[in-house]
Design an enzyme around this catalytic site. Sequence first.
Site, short mmCIF file in Angstrom:
data_model
loop_
_atom_site.label_atom_id
_atom_site.label_comp_id
_atom_site.label_asym_id
_atom_site.label_seq_id
_atom_site.Cartn_x
_atom_site.Cartn_y
_atom_site.Cartn_z
N GLU A 99 0.81 -1.21 0.00
CA GLU A 99 0.00 0.00 0.00
C GLU A 99 0.84 1.26 0.00
O GLU A 99 1.98 1.27 0.44
CB GLU A 99 -1.01 0.00 1.15
CG GLU A 99 -0.46 -0.33 2.49
CD GLU A 99 -1.57 -0.58 3.50
OE1 GLU A 99 -1.94 0.40 4.16
OE2 GLU A 99 -2.06 -1.70 3.64
N CYS B 54 3.64 8.41 0.30
CA CYS B 54 4.28 7.49 1.24
C CYS B 54 4.30 6.11 0.59
O CYS B 54 3.25 5.60 0.20
CB CYS B 54 3.47 7.47 2.54
SG CYS B 54 4.03 6.21 3.69
N CYS C 89 7.15 -7.24 6.91
CA CYS C 89 8.28 -6.67 7.64
C CYS C 89 8.69 -7.68 8.70
O CYS C 89 7.85 -8.42 9.23
CB CYS C 89 7.85 -5.37 8.30
SG CYS C 89 9.17 -4.51 9.19
N CYS D 281 7.59 -4.64 15.44
CA CYS D 281 7.13 -3.61 16.38
C CYS D 281 5.72 -3.96 16.88
O CYS D 281 4.85 -4.36 16.10
CB CYS D 281 7.14 -2.24 15.73
SG CYS D 281 8.79 -1.71 15.26
N CYS E 285 2.37 -2.28 15.38
CA CYS E 285 2.32 -2.08 13.92
C CYS E 285 1.63 -3.24 13.21
O CYS E 285 1.86 -4.41 13.54
CB CYS E 285 3.73 -1.91 13.40
SG CYS E 285 3.81 -1.69 11.61
N GLU F 87 10.78 -2.26 6.33
CA GLU F 87 11.91 -1.53 6.92
C GLU F 87 12.89 -1.23 5.78
O GLU F 87 13.58 -2.13 5.30
CB GLU F 87 12.55 -2.39 8.02
CG GLU F 87 13.90 -1.90 8.53
CD GLU F 87 13.94 -0.43 8.94
OE1 GLU F 87 13.05 0.03 9.68
OE2 GLU F 87 14.87 0.27 8.49
N ASN G 15 -2.20 4.77 16.08
CA ASN G 15 -3.36 4.39 15.30
C ASN G 15 -3.70 2.96 15.73
O ASN G 15 -2.91 2.06 15.49
CB ASN G 15 -2.94 4.43 13.83
CG ASN G 15 -4.07 4.80 12.92
OD1 ASN G 15 -5.23 4.54 13.22
ND2 ASN G 15 -3.73 5.40 11.80
N CYS H 224 -0.54 1.86 8.90
CA CYS H 224 0.29 1.09 7.98
C CYS H 224 -0.12 -0.37 7.94
O CYS H 224 -0.19 -1.02 8.96
CB CYS H 224 1.73 1.05 8.47
SG CYS H 224 2.64 2.49 8.14
N1 SAH Z 1 10.09 0.45 9.29
C1 SAH Z 1 10.19 1.87 9.25
C2 SAH Z 1 9.17 2.56 8.37
C3 SAH Z 1 7.75 2.09 8.37
S1 SAH Z 1 6.67 2.55 9.68
C4 SAH Z 1 10.17 2.43 10.65
O1 SAH Z 1 10.01 1.67 11.60
O2 SAH Z 1 10.36 3.62 10.82
C5 SAH Z 1 6.45 4.29 9.64
C6 SAH Z 1 6.18 4.89 11.01
O3 SAH Z 1 4.86 4.56 11.48
C7 SAH Z 1 7.15 4.40 12.08
O4 SAH Z 1 7.51 5.44 12.91
C8 SAH Z 1 6.29 3.39 12.82
O5 SAH Z 1 6.81 3.12 14.08
C9 SAH Z 1 4.95 4.08 12.82
N2 SAH Z 1 3.80 3.21 13.09
C10 SAH Z 1 3.59 1.94 12.72
N3 SAH Z 1 2.39 1.50 13.16
C11 SAH Z 1 1.81 2.53 13.81
C12 SAH Z 1 0.58 2.70 14.49
N4 SAH Z 1 -0.30 1.71 14.59
N5 SAH Z 1 0.34 3.90 15.04
C13 SAH Z 1 1.23 4.92 14.94
N6 SAH Z 1 2.42 4.82 14.31
C14 SAH Z 1 2.71 3.63 13.76
#
Ligand code: SAH
Length: 347
Positions: free
Chosen positions: A93, A106, A113, A117, A120, A161, A291, A334
Amino acid sequence: MSKTDIRSLILPELQDEMEKMGEKKFRALQLYEWMHKKLARDFSEMTNLSFSLRESCGERFSLTTLKPVKVQESKTDGTKKFLFELPDHNLVESVLMRYHHGNSVCISSQVGCRMGCKFCASTLGGLVRNLTAAEMLEQVYGIIRYTGERVSNVVVMGIGEPLDNRENLLRFIRMLTDDKGLHISKRSITVSTCGLVPEIKKLAEEGLQITLALSLHGVSDEKRRQLMPIAERYSIAELMEACRYYFERTGRRITFEYALAGGVNDTREDAEGLIGLASALHAHVNLIPVNPVRERKYTASGKEAVRMFQKKLEDAGINVTLRREMGRDIDGACGQLRRNYDSAGRG
Ligand code: SAH
């Protein structure tokens, strides 16, 4: 054997290919501009090339072109979310955000991934594979074709990532900023990482004028480990050293991303810790209320907590922005659109 993906080739590589085919070198530039400036979908569109050259290109190469299989538009802010199907039927996406300073796209850098995290959605099914340079470019190109609008900023903050896919990421940046292609400024590109220390250092050595965003989310190793498995591997001290190195080598200020999760990382002490880390690096801070993801237990901090947090940072002179909650009504987080589409059965 699978065909070479011609849209992932940089110009010198394309020139070599033309030479191998017994073609004149300047044909490479014509092809390159068709693919990266005029955003051609197919060899048949490349009308200033002979029919026989188009035919032999079709036999030798594949040309990755992505079409959105689903587009969702936010009713509140014009944000559009695109679901693209890749040549092997995997899904990624991408999001188009409209700001007063221009359009920002974006993009995703991997299918899934492996960073894990805890808040996420993109990581729930693990890593499937890396995206090629063409698949990253085509998310931008596909959105331009669909909307007919220009894109001025690109952020690599979608699924995946990016520093876990360095070779293709660098190729993508080189091609996106090429004056023979869309010629997007390096300063208008942001790459976001969960904090792969050796990769941050390698990226610094490339000396590119791109912005590095670090997903910090916790100001002590203990808190960060609760949210991000990568924190088991690298300490905050090591991360800050890598960020300093990046800043020194490129002159570009780092952005810290900080997702505010209610009752988890939104106290006064957290704000104070963040002030300490950000001021040491002159970093910009981007606050993102979490989120909520169905499979995860985290919820966004309350309005009051967000306001207190932001104000504390501002009072300390930190350059802070609160991410506009764009497209909440359209599977904003995301990886959510992709998961929902797959679990509902495609199409
Ligand atoms: N892997 C990379 C880029 C992708 S995520 C990274 O970790 O930075 C992009 C951003 O969205 C990151 O800061 C991630 O931690 C954040 N993110 C992911 N899921 C989220 C959620 N449910 N709510 C808020 N931020 C989120």
